[in-house]
Design a protein around this motif. Sequence first.
Motif, short mmCIF file in Angstrom:
data_model
loop_
_atom_site.label_atom_id
_atom_site.label_comp_id
_atom_site.label_asym_id
_atom_site.label_seq_id
_atom_site.Cartn_x
_atom_site.Cartn_y
_atom_site.Cartn_z
N LEU A 9 0.82 -1.20 0.00
CA LEU A 9 0.00 0.00 0.00
C LEU A 9 0.86 1.25 0.00
N VAL A 10 1.83 1.31 0.89
CA VAL A 10 2.67 2.50 0.98
C VAL A 10 3.52 2.67 -0.27
N ARG A 11 4.08 1.57 -0.78
CA ARG A 11 4.93 1.67 -1.98
C ARG A 11 4.12 2.18 -3.18
N ASP A 12 2.91 1.65 -3.36
CA ASP A 12 2.07 2.10 -4.46
C ASP A 12 1.71 3.57 -4.30
N HIS A 13 1.51 3.99 -3.07
CA HIS A 13 1.10 5.37 -2.82
C HIS A 13 2.20 6.36 -3.15
N VAL A 14 3.39 6.14 -2.64
CA VAL A 14 4.44 7.14 -2.79
C VAL A 14 5.03 7.18 -4.18
N SER A 15 4.86 6.15 -4.97
CA SER A 15 5.51 6.12 -6.29
C SER A 15 4.51 5.89 -7.40
N SER A 16 3.32 6.44 -7.26
CA SER A 16 2.24 6.11 -8.18
C SER A 16 2.32 6.83 -9.51
N THR A 117 7.46 1.27 6.23
CA THR A 117 7.68 -0.11 5.82
C THR A 117 9.19 -0.30 5.75
N ASP A 118 9.62 -1.44 5.19
CA ASP A 118 11.05 -1.69 5.10
C ASP A 118 11.74 -0.74 4.14
N ASP A 119 11.02 -0.09 3.22
CA ASP A 119 11.69 0.76 2.24
C ASP A 119 10.99 2.11 2.03
N ALA A 120 10.13 2.53 2.96
CA ALA A 120 9.45 3.81 2.81
C ALA A 120 9.06 4.38 4.16
N LEU A 121 9.09 5.70 4.26
CA LEU A 121 8.63 6.43 5.43
C LEU A 121 7.76 7.57 4.92
N VAL A 122 6.49 7.61 5.36
CA VAL A 122 5.53 8.56 4.82
C VAL A 122 4.84 9.31 5.95
N ILE A 123 4.76 10.64 5.83
CA ILE A 123 4.01 11.44 6.78
C ILE A 123 2.91 12.18 6.03
N ARG A 124 1.71 12.22 6.61
CA ARG A 124 0.57 12.86 5.97
C ARG A 124 -0.09 13.85 6.93
N PHE A 125 -0.58 14.94 6.37
CA PHE A 125 -1.38 15.91 7.11
C PHE A 125 -2.70 16.11 6.37
N GLY A 126 -3.78 16.28 7.12
CA GLY A 126 -5.08 16.50 6.49
C GLY A 126 -5.75 15.24 6.01
N THR A 127 -5.37 14.09 6.54
CA THR A 127 -5.97 12.83 6.14
C THR A 127 -7.49 12.88 6.30
N GLY A 128 -8.20 12.53 5.24
CA GLY A 128 -9.66 12.52 5.28
C GLY A 128 -10.29 13.85 4.94
N SER A 129 -9.49 14.90 4.79
CA SER A 129 -10.02 16.22 4.47
C SER A 129 -9.95 16.47 2.97
N ASP A 130 -10.38 17.66 2.55
CA ASP A 130 -10.35 18.02 1.13
C ASP A 130 -9.05 18.71 0.74
N HIS A 131 -8.11 18.82 1.68
CA HIS A 131 -6.82 19.46 1.39
C HIS A 131 -5.75 18.71 2.17
N VAL A 135 4.67 13.92 2.67
CA VAL A 135 6.10 13.81 2.37
C VAL A 135 6.45 12.33 2.48
N ALA A 136 7.06 11.78 1.45
CA ALA A 136 7.40 10.36 1.43
C ALA A 136 8.87 10.18 1.10
N LEU A 137 9.54 9.38 1.89
CA LEU A 137 10.93 9.01 1.66
C LEU A 137 10.95 7.53 1.28
N THR A 138 11.58 7.19 0.18
CA THR A 138 11.54 5.79 -0.26
C THR A 138 12.80 5.40 -1.01
N HIS A 139 13.21 4.15 -0.82
CA HIS A 139 14.30 3.57 -1.62
C HIS A 139 13.67 2.70 -2.69
#
Length: 260
Positions: A9-16, A117-131, A135-139
Amino acid sequence: MTERELSTLVRDHVSSDEPPFALTPDQAIRRGRRVVRRRRLILGGTVAAVLAVGGLAGGPALTGGDGPVDRSTAVDRPGPDATVGDPAQLPRLLEEQSRAVLGRSVEDLGPATLETTDDALVIRFGTGSDHRFEVALTHDRRRAEESGEQYCESGLIGGSYLECTREVRDDGSIVITKLWGVRLTSQGTFKAIKNDEIATIDRDRLWFERRVKVVSSETFVTYVKETLRAPSLETARDAMQVPEADLVELGTDPRLVLPD
């Protein structure tokens, strides 16, 4: 949710912005090494499989790999300052720096949600809102390779991107900034849409995203995104809050590097 499902899920999200790919042998080896690193971080009390910072709600994944593919001109070396003093402090530092930069123009970012996850770190703000902000860090070697000279040109000609710029910096890193339309699916995920389809999408399902992609080594990629619901491109432009330069600043911060 299992650890494997979370990682996917995280890998697909950050590199879509690129299509999915099969795991190669050398990637499998690297993944095994990262699992060891990740377990050490967990033992140190740093992060769990999903760690909410000030909130527990998870955000939707951004799916749909319909961006152009260009595997030429990959960066083959990290920047001279691309190091982290203490990997255990990276989640805290990521939130602090994200709030410091995004907070210049966003009055209240609200609680943060952090996923790892083992190859990504993701931080989100406003989850569930319209804005929303992310920021995602991934190898991911393949995503790093898909940043060549034709990246923007092919996406603009193909009608995938409304705007796109690509810059190669003195340290060899590649900074790609793009604006595109996305829609919210019935499953709560985002899917990219072509420019000529924007007028046909229900306005309640129409979103726009400004995304900065920074490739700082042959495997390390950073994504910084501002995504919002808007009935038109003009409305979205007016509603976007974070200057492009600030998104780039956050994406190129040499302190925000996920250890390999």
